[in-house]
Design a protein around this motif. Structure first.
Motif, PDB file in Angstrom:
ATOM      1  N   GLY A  38       2.824   5.853  -2.778  1.00  0.00           N
ATOM      2  CA  GLY A  38       3.794   6.678  -3.173  1.00  0.00           C
ATOM      3  C   GLY A  38       4.284   6.693  -4.594  1.00  0.00           C
ATOM      4  N   SER A  39       3.883   5.634  -5.322  1.00  0.00           N
ATOM      5  CA  SER A  39       4.196   5.770  -6.772  1.00  0.00           C
ATOM      6  C   SER A  39       3.116   6.505  -7.649  1.00  0.00           C
ATOM      7  CB  SER A  39       4.235   4.517  -7.414  1.00  0.00           C
ATOM      8  OG  SER A  39       3.092   3.558  -7.406  1.00  0.00           O
ATOM      9  N   MET A  40       2.044   6.998  -6.945  1.00  0.00           N
ATOM     10  CA  MET A  40       0.911   7.828  -7.759  1.00  0.00           C
ATOM     11  C   MET A  40       1.419   9.181  -8.087  1.00  0.00           C
ATOM     12  SD  MET A  40      -2.393   6.932  -5.472  1.00  0.00           S
ATOM     13  CE  MET A  40      -3.664   6.365  -6.264  1.00  0.00           C
ATOM     14  N   GLU A  41       1.054   9.576  -9.596  1.00  0.00           N
ATOM     15  CA  GLU A  41       1.436  10.915  -9.922  1.00  0.00           C
ATOM     16  C   GLU A  41       0.708  12.088  -8.973  1.00  0.00           C
ATOM     17  OE1 GLU A  41       1.233  11.808 -13.958  1.00  0.00           O
ATOM     18  OE2 GLU A  41       1.901   9.731 -14.440  1.00  0.00           O
ATOM     19  N   ILE A  54       0.698  -1.143   0.029  1.00  0.00           N
ATOM     20  CA  ILE A  54       0.194   0.092   0.071  1.00  0.00           C
ATOM     21  C   ILE A  54       0.818   1.162   0.061  1.00  0.00           C
ATOM     22  CG2 ILE A  54      -1.436   1.392   1.562  1.00  0.00           C
ATOM     23  CD1 ILE A  54      -2.912  -1.422   2.254  1.00  0.00           C
ATOM     24  N   ILE A  55       2.072   1.257   0.913  1.00  0.00           N
ATOM     25  CA  ILE A  55       2.866   2.396   0.713  1.00  0.00           C
ATOM     26  C   ILE A  55       3.424   2.581  -0.345  1.00  0.00           C
ATOM     27  CG2 ILE A  55       4.937   3.183   1.834  1.00  0.00           C
ATOM     28  CD1 ILE A  55       4.159   1.950   4.544  1.00  0.00           C
TER      29      ILE A  55
END
Length: 74
Positions: free
Chosen positions: A26-29, A21-22
């Motif tokens: 964290g990788s979302m724009e 989940i982290i």
């Protein structure tokens, strides 16, 4: 739960899901808006400190117990 292996089998999937989940968030724009609210930030900080802090304390206690157990058997 009778052994360390049982605890590992229970806690490892939970840890893997939390890390997944982290990494995904964290990788979302663009971060979701609800994550920027102060209440959510406080909850995430407390959950992080609670989860990893308690893990560190429990691990430290078990290390000391095993150390003294080894000393007593020496």
């Amino acid at each position: 739960m009778t052994s360390e292996f049982d605890w590992f089998m229970v806690t490892m999937p939970i840890f893997a899901i939390v890390v997944y989940i982290i990494v995904m968030i964290g990788s979302m724009e663009k971060q979701p808006k609800f994550l920027e609210e102060s209440g959510v930030k406080k909850f995430v900080n407390l959950a992080f400190i609670g989860l990893f802090g308690s893990g560190i304390i429990i691990s430290g206690i078990y290390m000391l117990v095993r150390f003294f157990e080894l000393l007593s058997n020496y």
